[in-house]
Design a protein around this motif. Sequence first.
Motif, PDB file in Angstrom:
ATOM      1  N   ALA A  90      -2.607  -2.311   3.987  1.00 38.01           N
ATOM      2  CA  ALA A  90      -3.046  -1.977   2.846  1.00 38.01           C
ATOM      3  C   ALA A  90      -4.331  -2.326   2.405  1.00 38.01           C
ATOM      4  O   ALA A  90      -4.909  -1.508   1.661  1.00 38.01           O
ATOM      5  CB  ALA A  90      -2.152  -2.830   2.063  1.00 38.01           C
ATOM      6  N   SER A  91      -4.900  -3.262   3.161  1.00 42.16           N
ATOM      7  CA  SER A  91      -6.552  -3.452   3.247  1.00 42.16           C
ATOM      8  C   SER A  91      -7.354  -2.081   3.398  1.00 42.16           C
ATOM      9  O   SER A  91      -8.266  -1.623   2.880  1.00 42.16           O
ATOM     10  CB  SER A  91      -6.880  -4.606   3.855  1.00 42.16           C
ATOM     11  N   GLY A  92      -6.912  -1.575   4.711  1.00 43.44           N
ATOM     12  CA  GLY A  92      -7.699  -0.375   4.833  1.00 43.44           C
ATOM     13  C   GLY A  92      -7.402   0.807   3.994  1.00 43.44           C
ATOM     14  O   GLY A  92      -8.290   1.310   3.804  1.00 43.44           O
ATOM     15  N   ALA A  93      -6.081   1.057   3.456  1.00 41.08           N
ATOM     16  CA  ALA A  93      -5.931   2.079   2.589  1.00 41.08           C
ATOM     17  C   ALA A  93      -6.829   1.570   1.299  1.00 41.08           C
ATOM     18  O   ALA A  93      -7.016   2.848   0.899  1.00 41.08           O
ATOM     19  CB  ALA A  93      -4.424   2.019   2.230  1.00 41.08           C
ATOM     20  N   ALA A  94      -6.984   0.525   1.084  1.00 41.81           N
ATOM     21  CA  ALA A  94      -7.776   0.378  -0.281  1.00 41.81           C
ATOM     22  C   ALA A  94      -9.191   0.745  -0.321  1.00 41.81           C
ATOM     23  O   ALA A  94      -9.917   0.772  -1.241  1.00 41.81           O
ATOM     24  CB  ALA A  94      -7.815  -1.210  -0.516  1.00 41.81           C
ATOM     25  N   LEU A  95      -9.831   0.897   0.805  1.00 38.67           N
ATOM     26  CA  LEU A  95     -10.947   1.542   1.018  1.00 38.67           C
ATOM     27  C   LEU A  95     -11.169   2.899   0.430  1.00 38.67           C
ATOM     28  O   LEU A  95     -12.467   3.267  -0.255  1.00 38.67           O
ATOM     29  CB  LEU A  95     -11.421   1.742   2.523  1.00 38.67           C
ATOM     30  N   VAL A  96      -9.943   3.501  -0.135  1.00 37.75           N
ATOM     31  CA  VAL A  96     -10.199   4.693  -0.950  1.00 37.75           C
ATOM     32  C   VAL A  96     -10.737   4.543  -2.137  1.00 37.75           C
ATOM     33  O   VAL A  96     -11.188   5.364  -2.879  1.00 37.75           O
ATOM     34  CB  VAL A  96      -8.783   5.313  -0.959  1.00 37.75           C
ATOM     35  N   PHE A  97     -10.593   3.256  -2.857  1.00 35.46           N
ATOM     36  CA  PHE A  97     -11.118   2.880  -3.941  1.00 35.46           C
ATOM     37  C   PHE A  97     -12.707   2.730  -4.109  1.00 35.46           C
ATOM     38  O   PHE A  97     -13.382   3.005  -5.320  1.00 35.46           O
ATOM     39  CB  PHE A  97     -10.726   1.481  -4.418  1.00 35.46           C
ATOM     40  N   PHE A  98     -13.177   2.662  -3.100  1.00 40.00           N
ATOM     41  CA  PHE A  98     -14.684   2.605  -2.655  1.00 40.00           C
ATOM     42  C   PHE A  98     -15.600   3.824  -2.103  1.00 40.00           C
ATOM     43  O   PHE A  98     -16.748   3.830  -2.212  1.00 40.00           O
ATOM     44  CB  PHE A  98     -15.173   1.260  -1.912  1.00 40.00           C
ATOM     45  N   GLN A 154      -5.533  -2.829  14.400  1.00 41.39           N
ATOM     46  CA  GLN A 154      -5.651  -1.408  14.345  1.00 41.39           C
ATOM     47  C   GLN A 154      -5.042  -0.817  13.385  1.00 41.39           C
ATOM     48  O   GLN A 154      -4.942   0.394  13.149  1.00 41.39           O
ATOM     49  CB  GLN A 154      -4.921  -0.833  15.615  1.00 41.39           C
ATOM     50  N   ASN A 155      -4.042  -1.446  12.598  1.00 45.00           N
ATOM     51  CA  ASN A 155      -3.250  -1.067  11.289  1.00 45.00           C
ATOM     52  C   ASN A 155      -4.455  -0.741  10.183  1.00 45.00           C
ATOM     53  O   ASN A 155      -4.231   0.086   9.256  1.00 45.00           O
ATOM     54  CB  ASN A 155      -2.406  -2.066  10.717  1.00 45.00           C
ATOM     55  N   PHE A 156      -5.493  -1.431  10.085  1.00 46.89           N
ATOM     56  CA  PHE A 156      -6.633  -1.430   9.219  1.00 46.89           C
ATOM     57  C   PHE A 156      -7.417   0.038   8.994  1.00 46.89           C
ATOM     58  O   PHE A 156      -7.074   0.816   8.048  1.00 46.89           O
ATOM     59  CB  PHE A 156      -7.580  -2.009   9.591  1.00 46.89           C
ATOM     60  N   PRO A 157      -7.546   0.543  10.099  1.00 46.75           N
ATOM     61  CA  PRO A 157      -7.831   2.207  10.009  1.00 46.75           C
ATOM     62  C   PRO A 157      -6.646   2.986  10.045  1.00 46.75           C
ATOM     63  O   PRO A 157      -6.968   4.125   9.481  1.00 46.75           O
ATOM     64  CB  PRO A 157      -8.724   2.398  11.521  1.00 46.75           C
ATOM     65  N   GLU A 158      -5.479   2.714  10.257  1.00 48.02           N
ATOM     66  CA  GLU A 158      -4.436   3.444  10.394  1.00 48.02           C
ATOM     67  C   GLU A 158      -4.118   3.759   8.542  1.00 48.02           C
ATOM     68  O   GLU A 158      -3.827   4.915   8.142  1.00 48.02           O
ATOM     69  CB  GLU A 158      -3.319   2.682  10.847  1.00 48.02           C
ATOM     70  N   GLY A 159      -4.165   2.469   7.936  1.00 52.04           N
ATOM     71  CA  GLY A 159      -3.927   2.592   6.272  1.00 52.04           C
ATOM     72  C   GLY A 159      -4.947   3.443   5.745  1.00 52.04           C
ATOM     73  O   GLY A 159      -4.688   4.393   4.903  1.00 52.04           O
ATOM     74  N   LEU A 160      -6.197   3.360   6.268  1.00 56.49           N
ATOM     75  CA  LEU A 160      -7.182   4.390   5.772  1.00 56.49           C
ATOM     76  C   LEU A 160      -7.106   6.081   6.196  1.00 56.49           C
ATOM     77  O   LEU A 160      -7.285   6.861   5.522  1.00 56.49           O
ATOM     78  CB  LEU A 160      -8.695   3.973   6.290  1.00 56.49           C
ATOM     79  N   ALA A 161      -6.468   5.940   7.320  1.00 58.24           N
ATOM     80  CA  ALA A 161      -6.196   7.470   7.883  1.00 58.24           C
ATOM     81  C   ALA A 161      -5.029   8.031   7.106  1.00 58.24           C
ATOM     82  O   ALA A 161      -5.057   9.336   6.961  1.00 58.24           O
ATOM     83  CB  ALA A 161      -5.570   7.316   9.168  1.00 58.24           C
ATOM     84  N   VAL A 162      -4.376   7.453   6.296  1.00 58.04           N
ATOM     85  CA  VAL A 162      -3.385   7.979   5.276  1.00 58.04           C
ATOM     86  C   VAL A 162      -3.993   8.313   4.141  1.00 58.04           C
ATOM     87  O   VAL A 162      -3.957   9.170   3.320  1.00 58.04           O
ATOM     88  CB  VAL A 162      -1.978   6.942   5.361  1.00 58.04           C
ATOM     89  N   SER A 163      -4.591   7.277   3.596  1.00 56.87           N
ATOM     90  CA  SER A 163      -5.068   7.451   2.176  1.00 56.87           C
ATOM     91  C   SER A 163      -6.431   8.422   1.812  1.00 56.87           C
ATOM     92  O   SER A 163      -6.089   9.138   0.890  1.00 56.87           O
ATOM     93  CB  SER A 163      -5.603   5.768   1.517  1.00 56.87           C
ATOM     94  N   MET A 164      -7.068   8.472   2.894  1.00 60.15           N
ATOM     95  CA  MET A 164      -8.404   9.294   2.604  1.00 60.15           C
ATOM     96  C   MET A 164      -7.925  11.025   2.894  1.00 60.15           C
ATOM     97  O   MET A 164      -8.470  11.652   1.889  1.00 60.15           O
ATOM     98  CB  MET A 164      -9.398   9.164   3.781  1.00 60.15           C
TER      99      MET A 164
END
Length: 274
Positions: free
Chosen positions: A30-38, A172-182
Amino acid sequence: MLSSVTSYLASIDPILAAFYASLFTWILTASGAALVFFFRGMNRTLLDGALGFTGGVMVAASFWSLLAPGIEMSPGEGFVKVFPAVIGFASGALFIFGLDKVLPHLHINFKYSEKEGLESTWHRTTLLVLAITLHNIPEGLAVGVLFGGIAADMPGASIGGAVALALGIGIQNFPEGLAVSMPLRRQGVSRFKCWWYGQLSAAVEPIAAVAGALAVTFFTPILPYALAFAAGAMIFVVIEEVVPETQLESNTDIATLGFVLGFIVMMTLDVGLG
């Protein structure tokens, strides 16, 4: 800090510990996916490097955290000793193979026409989330099985090893969340929905972790098979999904170096804590 967490998890019910550990991996997704806000987008080179890192962590975890302890706790000698690992590993790979053929899903940066699984009219966003969800099932299962082994007091199953696995998967889940959201953001999906779908992809991990822990707690003899099952499932995901996604552009060297770094990080965590 880390020693305090390890001590706390060792002091509570292993099933609950498995749930807490998998919640941690979910939160990092969830934290990785949250980078989409920034950020408005994500560099493709960075994404491929992150996916390579994910693959390295998963491969290292499959051996150091799952296969090696599973073989160590198996009875017998020689070919007899490795038999549970062979059966479990093959079963895990075939399990994900079956899900891959049945569950409709779409890999990151693939065209809608390249969706896999049974024919479906589901939206591209849903298919992308399902692809990462499929990826997360063996990760949650692996964490749960290790904590279940501690509950069963099996030799080779240590709280340090379980914590190392949860930590490595969480990283490794951190970049994984980002890989979905971006990628969803690039398609015009709102920032909140991008984050929501990104974190949702890892919601299966606590469920799989508790299921894995309960299974080996009540059926202790299956633990060596269960550890190898999780390893086989993770290796299948790496080779069938993660690695091909890093080879679509001209970033193969970056992805490979990311893989090496991920392997080193997970190996270090497991040996250092386990």
